[in-house]
Design an enzyme around this catalytic site. Structure first.
Site, PDB file in Angstrom:
ATOM      1  N   ASP A 186      38.896  30.698  21.728  1.00  0.00           N
ATOM      2  CA  ASP A 186      40.884  30.479  21.556  1.00  0.00           C
ATOM      3  C   ASP A 186      40.530  28.498  21.558  1.00  0.00           C
ATOM      4  O   ASP A 186      39.343  28.239  22.602  1.00  0.00           O
ATOM      5  CB  ASP A 186      42.111  30.471  21.165  1.00  0.00           C
ATOM      6  CG  ASP A 186      42.800  30.925  20.383  1.00  0.00           C
ATOM      7  OD1 ASP A 186      43.072  30.014  20.301  1.00  0.00           O
ATOM      8  OD2 ASP A 186      43.346  32.067  19.943  1.00  0.00           O
ATOM      9  N   HIS A 231      40.893  28.632  15.007  1.00  0.00           N
ATOM     10  CA  HIS A 231      41.052  29.231  16.632  1.00  0.00           C
ATOM     11  C   HIS A 231      39.826  28.573  17.206  1.00  0.00           C
ATOM     12  O   HIS A 231      39.203  29.303  18.141  1.00  0.00           O
ATOM     13  CB  HIS A 231      41.792  30.384  17.445  1.00  0.00           C
ATOM     14  CG  HIS A 231      42.948  30.786  16.310  1.00  0.00           C
ATOM     15  ND1 HIS A 231      43.953  30.525  17.455  1.00  0.00           N
ATOM     16  CD2 HIS A 231      42.952  31.618  15.817  1.00  0.00           C
ATOM     17  CE1 HIS A 231      44.685  30.686  17.195  1.00  0.00           C
ATOM     18  NE2 HIS A 231      44.410  31.479  15.422  1.00  0.00           N
ATOM     19  N   GLU A 255      44.348  32.520  10.864  1.00  0.00           N
ATOM     20  CA  GLU A 255      44.778  31.810  11.321  1.00  0.00           C
ATOM     21  C   GLU A 255      44.229  30.467  11.176  1.00  0.00           C
ATOM     22  O   GLU A 255      44.126  29.173  11.723  1.00  0.00           O
ATOM     23  CB  GLU A 255      46.225  31.183  12.216  1.00  0.00           C
ATOM     24  CG  GLU A 255      46.962  32.193  12.706  1.00  0.00           C
ATOM     25  CD  GLU A 255      47.638  32.269  13.477  1.00  0.00           C
ATOM     26  OE1 GLU A 255      49.238  32.513  13.750  1.00  0.00           O
ATOM     27  OE2 GLU A 255      46.896  32.501  14.573  1.00  0.00           O
TER      28      GLU A 255
HETATM   29  C1  ACM Z   1      47.020  36.714  15.313  1.00  0.00           C
HETATM   30  O1  ACM Z   1      48.115  36.935  16.083  1.00  0.00           O
HETATM   31  N1  ACM Z   1      46.704  35.081  15.289  1.00  0.00           N
HETATM   32  C2  ACM Z   1      46.360  37.472  14.859  1.00  0.00           C
END
Ligand code: ACM
Length: 749
Positions: A186, A257, A321
């Site tokens: 991440d 991420h 995201e």
């Molecule tokens: C997430 O909660 N971004 C998968």
């Protein structure tokens, strides 16, 4: 305040009482598909385990080990043992088994190793919840409703040692959970050794901590937070998981991420000068991989090593995201969109994910991604993990994709599980046990055909606020066991029956020294009345059991008086209280000394927040070692309300306040975090009467609180007041970092 529930069924399942009242639910979690209770009991002590050449050795060992760990009799192996494991090809279902207990013995049969293993887990639960070693005669025919019964562990935001990951797998197996989704990369860290790209762990494995925790006060040097799993460790965890019938699904989150990845290898980035280290901000960061040929080559090579470590069918490649600002601003990426004839950046992400999915397919694996992968064209065999509620799963199933239900917020274990001030740090939404148990995993929006695409359910532990494994255990348990009930069987909702079985599971964990969240079980006291006539009301967030109390300083027992209604106490009385389910003590005994001062002090955790934008239970940034304070605040609007504070005779106040780093990546929303301008350089605590638009009755300078890294105390005066009024507390400060938080307010006379 919720009602004080006295569950008569609980009394029936308490180990001692269960023997007298066999009509209570069997202490099993998850509840098997079919249970018939027979006549008589089987005495386990002295029994041996018999296995056949073609199966049962591993399941028998598991049974022997679990029984020993939970304080049961030592079981040996013998050809003529009364606990028999038998292979039976006639039992259909990859994880199905049959368990028959008679006064003469117990027989577990299954076609598969997994079935024999789950039969052992069920038999163990019966034995561990029968302290006299006599288990009821019973015939169980069992198989799960869903094949994917998962827990996600985020090891990127905070890193857990291998021993913790294995302990989690062991406990998952006790609840018949079978999938560990391991979030290994991440923005804040890269956690898996890749031989070909050593900088992924060398650079991507460490970040500087935010706030005071990020600098060593003695040397002034940065404090780094590091960790990754070596290949040897991962192989050991995978083998451990296999022995526990748990499949690990690794996740490498792309193309967003990805800060740790682009910090390690800047050529992968979509901007010329990416960050040089992983981030110590929580939230959604802008850093995306550049989806060019060089990145694809890199990712293929990296995935080769990931696939070599994890033998399971699924590889999770993220997809969530990914804000597209960097792609919009990059001319080469815009040219790539044109060249590929794609509509926009979302379509480019779809193309990128599809390309990775094809690569996995070629190697006999299947891609899984968060539900954003549906925004672009993804391969038909891509599996979708639905986290935007259940909508992602519905869209996926309707378009023929398999899906896993992992909806936020209800399956997100970073949310707290009660309003108790004793909860670990986490997000402010309350996902309590009863709410989670009430989830319906068979959405009516789907036809029976579409429902076949639902592979299962999964709870997710994101670890931004979960720094320690103690916190992790308390956020995961008992909620993962509740998920297990939903995914294994999802029987008709019957909370009294289920909560009795939940207490049985918690009692087993207690005996084994395994942690779970007890805060919702602890009794809380709220004092009211006047200085010479104090009244105390008791409550408990979980609403399980009977509250018992003492006023002579002794610990409450199952024979102490039961709480029925608020108690009148004279000052100086020691009050102790604890909830009991029959003879079983729940949570920890709580103690208070009745005193008028209790009327005039309130922790921020017991106050209301003025808003509900991003409420968090936030752990303080110091000390580096040892216990850190947990604060309760809405980071978008730090403001607390004490309803009906008693102000008669009050002339002064004392406040405990702290400062937190504002390490939240909230994009343009940062502009919405606004403060009243201070009149002194360090700012002030402001107290208003009759709500947040009311009269300011105290302005307390914060200068005296700025030279400590933990909480500090400040004091001020209040002009004479009368009666009870709502108090509203805010901070006047120039900006959000550092971020002042209220910990406690005490009114003085
Ligand atoms: C997430 O909660 N971004 C998968």
């Amino acid at each position: 305040m919720r009602g004080f529930l006295v569950l008569s069924l609980i009394a029936a399942m308490v180990p001692a009482a269960a023997r007298a009242a066999p009509s209570g639910p069997l202490p099993l979690l998850p509840m098997p598909a079919s249970v018939e209770v027979g006549a008589g009991r089987f005495v386990v002590a002295g029994a041996a385990i018999s296995v056949t050449d073609d199966g049962g050795k591993e399941a028998g060992s598991r049974l022997r080990d679990l029984v020993a760990r939970s304080g049961g009799p030592a079981l040996s192996f013998s050809a003529r043992g009364a606990i028999r494991f038998r292979r039976d090809a006639g039992i259909k279902g990859a994880e199905a088994y049959r368990l028959v207990v008679t006064p003469a013995g117990a027989t577990i049969s299954a076609a598969s190793d997994a079935g024999l293993y789950y039969g052992a887990e069920t038999l163990w639960q019966l034995i561990a919840s029968s302290p006299d070693g006599r288990i009821p005669a019973v015939t169980i025919a069992d198989a799960p409703a869903f094949g994917w019964r998962g827990v996600m562990l985020d090891s990127a935001r905070h890193f857990q040692p291998v021993s913790y990951v294995e302990q989690l797998i062991d406990r998952m197996a006790m609840a018949k959970l079978n999938t560990l989704h391991w979030h290994l990369s991440d923005d804040q860290g890269w956690r898996i050794e890749i031989d070909r790209y050593p900088r992924l762990t060398g650079i991507g494995g460490c970040r500087q901590e935010a706030g005071a925790a990020g600098t060593d006060p003695a040397t002034g040097k940065p404090v780094r937070y590091c960790g990754y799993y070596t290949k040897a460790e991962i192989r050991a965890v995978v083998a451990y998981a296999r022995a526990h019938h748990v499949t690990i699904v690794p996740e490498i989150d792309m193309p967003g991420h990805a800060t740790a990845m682009v910090a390690a290898y800047p050529a992968l980035a979509s901007i010329p000068n990416p960050p040089k280290t992983p981030s110590n901000q929580w939230g959604v960061l802008p850093n995306l991989l550049d989806p060019d040929d060089a990145t694809l080559g890199f990712v293929d090579n990296m995935l080769d090593e990931v696939m070599a470590l994890f033998p399971g069918r699924y590889i999770h490649i993220g997809g969530d995201e990914a804000v597209k600002d960097q792609w919009k601003a990059n001319p080469a990426i815009q040219a790539q969109i044109k060249r590929l004839g794609l509509k926009d950046e979302n379509a480019l992400q779809g193309w990128f994910m599809a390309r990775l999915g094809d690569y996995l397919d070629k190697h006999g694996r299947r891609m899984i991604g968060w539900d954003e992968i549906l925004e672009g064209q993804v391969p038909g065999d891509a599996t979708v993990m639905s986290w935007h509620g259940i909508d992602g799963a519905i869209t996926a199933a309707r378009s023929g994709h398999d899906a896993i239900l992992a909806p936020a917020p209800i399956f997100y274990l970073d949310n707290r599980q009660s309003d108790s001030p004793g909860e670990p740090p986490g997000r402010g939404a309350i996902i309590d046990w009863q709410k989670l148990y009430g989830f319906d995993p068979a959405p009516t929006e789907l036809t029976a055909d579409q429902r076949r695409h639902l592979l299962g359910l999964q709870v997710n532990l994101w670890t931004e606020h979960v720094r320690t494994t103690d916190y992790a255990d308390r956020m995961i348990w008992p909620r993962a066991a509740i998920l297990a009930e939903l995914a294994w069987r999802n029987p008709a909702k019957d909370w009294p029956d289920f909560s009795a079985r939940l207490v049985a599971a918690m009692t087993r964990w207690q005996h084994m020294g395994l942690r779970y969240d007890k805060a919702p079980l602890d009794v809380e006291a709220r004092f009211s009345g006047s200085d010479d006539a104090l009244t105390v009301a008791l409550r408990q967030p979980a609403a399980i059991g009977t509250f018992r109390y003492t006023t002579d300083g002794s610990a409450p027992s199952p024979r102490s008086p039961a709480y029925q209604q608020p108690l009148s106490l004279s000052p100086g009385t020691p009050l102790m209280a604890q909830a009991f389910a029959g003879d079983v003590a729940l949570g920890e005994p709580q103690r208070w000394l009745a005193a008028p001062e209790l009327l005039r002090t309130r922790s921020a955790s017991e106050m209301e927040l003025c808003s509900d934008a991003i409420p968090l239970r936030l752990e303080d940034d110091g000390p580096t070692d040892g216990v850190r304070k947990i604060h309760w605040a809405d980071i978008m609007h730090p403001c607390w309300i004490w309803r009906a504070a008693p102000l008669d005779g009050v002339t002064r106040l004392t406040a405990t306040v702290g400062r937190q780093p504002f390490n939240f990546a909230i994009g343009d929303d940062i502009k919405k975090v606004v403060f009243e301008q201070p009149t002194t350089p360090a700012g002030e605590l402001k107290v208003r009467r009759d709500g947040c638009d009311g009269t300011v009755i105290a302005t307390v300078p914060l200068a005296a609180a700025t030279d400590t890294s933990g909480d500090a105390t400040v004091s001020g005066v209040i002009p004479p007041q009368h009666g009870a009024h709502d108090l509203c507390m805010t901070f006047a400060q120039t900006g959000p970092d550092p971020f002042w938080v209220l910990d406690r307010l005490t009114l003085g006379r």
